[in-house]
Enzyme design. Structure first.
Site, PDB file in Angstrom:
ATOM      1  CB  ALA A 102      -7.947  21.487  18.058  1.00  0.00           C
ATOM      2  CB  THR A 103     -12.000  24.796  16.074  1.00  0.00           C
ATOM      3  OG1 THR A 103     -11.351  24.253  14.922  1.00  0.00           O
ATOM      4  CG2 THR A 103     -12.538  26.179  15.759  1.00  0.00           C
ATOM      5  CG  ASN A 130      -2.028  23.188  10.386  1.00  0.00           C
ATOM      6  OD1 ASN A 130      -1.533  24.051  11.108  1.00  0.00           O
ATOM      7  ND2 ASN A 130      -2.864  23.474   9.418  1.00  0.00           N
ATOM      8  CB  THR A 189     -25.126  16.944  27.487  1.00  0.00           C
ATOM      9  OG1 THR A 189     -26.250  17.572  28.092  1.00  0.00           O
ATOM     10  CG2 THR A 189     -25.138  15.454  27.761  1.00  0.00           C
ATOM     11  CB  CYS A 213      -5.237  25.424   3.936  1.00  0.00           C
ATOM     12  SG  CYS A 213      -5.163  24.914   5.635  1.00  0.00           S
TER      13      CYS A 213
END
Ligand SMILES: *Cc1c(COP(=O)(O)O)cnc(C)c1O
Length: 389
Positions: free
Chosen positions: A73-74, A153, A242, A328
């Protein structure tokens, strides 16, 4: 009972054994490069990836070609924000986001600000909710993108994405949504919600680390992104490199499993979460629940304990693996930007604990954790000059 009890599922989850089983042949038998067009090794790998792609697409109501595989997701957030901003550079150079977004949204936005983009970072209220009117007022003809997460989050707060999307649509502005904490926990449909770009990640849903996806709307409107990685032109030229075949296959399997059990599991987790919340708040004074109780993903509980040193609390809580409001990202010891944006004091933000429950957690574990939290907070307060009833 395995100690410490794992209640940090918003950080990562164990890979489901069924996912591992599905992935294994991709490391050995089907090891081909999905971009190799000249032999059956490549064809087999390509077929596996395309099946995974259509499965993921179907799970979020998208078309197969709208899914771009990434490393997580980053990367998806970076690709969405930088990719769209650069595509509109010179035409629309204003970005809107929210103060409680993940750093993987805030930092790319800040990087673009350094390059000359104007940015608006919307504030939130004490429950982490943004003001829709304020968001709408921030939109201008120069706005390229609005990026607002689906579920937070740290606190679990869920934003009204459908309403935000409507406001964006009216102004012809694209909406990016970091749905990493929502996918697999609540129903997510990109068309129902009106999302144009959406990030999600395998390792938050009992899949492998190092693979994620970006949904990119290709119809009504067709979005164009400038790639971050140039190379062989994989993934329609949007993300060269890839393909991670085992990762893609595991990701799709993980989401399939999550959706099959979502209704039952979400209800179970919400009950466990409420049991934990009730057990702690009924026995201790000076506890703040951080988040929007009415719009919260089912597994997340964020609590602040007045008059307690956050670092000492985590040291004392040996029975449970949780995240704190100060570490965090362990590289960053500052108090949580999310809790600070919600108006918590530095002290209270530092004295916060995020419990994020998951598949393995049981009622017995919740009771052990609740007892441990009450014991530690009472012990620390007994020795604390900060705590006076
Ligand atoms: C975990 C998380 C990320 C980062 O995902 P990775 O796949 O680890 O890069 C981004 N946004 C949110 C909301 C998250 O919870």
């Amino acid at each position: 009972m395995r100690l410490p009890i794992y209640m940090d599922h918003n950080a990562t989850t164990p890979v489901d054994p069924r996912v591992v089983e599905t992935m294994l042949p991709c490391f050995s038998e089907h090891f081909g490069n999905a971009a190799s067009r000249t032999h059956p090794y490549g064809w087999a790998a390509s077929k596996l990836v395309e099946n995974a792609r259509s499965s993921l697409a179907a799970a979020i109501g998208a078309h197969t070609e709208e899914i771009v595989f990434t490393s997580g997701a980053t990367e998806s957030n970076n690709l969405a924000i930088k990719g769209l901003a650069l595509a509109l550079k010179g035409r629309r150079e204003h970005l809107v986001t929210c103060a409680t977004e993940h750093k993987a949204v805030l930092d790319p936005t800040a990087a673009l600000a350094k390059e000359g983009f104007a940015t608006t970072v919307l504030p939130v209220d004490g429950r982490g909710r943004l003001d829709l009117e304020r968001l709408t007022n921030a939109l201008t003809p120069a706005t390229a993108l609005v990026s607002v997460m689906l579920a937070n989050n740290e606190t679990g707060t869920v934003h009204p994405i459908a309403a935000i999307a409507e406001a964006c649509r009216e102004h012809g502005i694209a909406l990016h949504c970091d749905a990493t904490q929502a996918v697999g926990k609540v129903a997510v449909d990109v068309n129902g919600l009106g999302i144009d770009l959406m990030s999600f990640s395998a390792h938050k849903i009992y899949g492998p680390k190092g693979v994620g996806a970006l949904y990119v709307r290709r119809r009504k409107p067709r979005l164009h992104l400038v790639p971050i990685l140039d190379g062989g032109g994989h993934e329609q030229g949007i993300r060269s490199g890839t393909l991670n075949v085992p990762g893609a296959v595991g990701f799709a399997r993980a989401l399939e499993i999550a959706l099959a059990q979502m209704a039952a599991e979400s209800a179970r987790l919400a009950a466990l979460r409420d049991r934990l919340e009730c057990a702690v708040t009924s026995r201790l004074e000076g506890v703040t629940v951080n988040g929007d109780a009415e719009n919260r993903i089912p597994n997340t509980l964020n609590l602040s304990f007045a008059g307690v040193d956050g670092a000492a609390l985590l040291v004392g809580l040996k029975e449970v693996a949780v995240a704190s409001g100060s570490a965090c990202t362990s590289a960053d010891p500052r108090p949580s930007h999310v809790l600070m944006a919600m108006g918590r004091s530095k002290e209270l933000a530092n004295a916060s604990v995020r419990f994020s429950l998951g598949r393995g957690n049981t009622t017995e574990e919740v009771d052990v954790v609740a007892d441990a939290v009450v014991r530690e907070v009472e012990r620390l307060r007994a020795n604390s000059p900060l705590w006076r009833k």
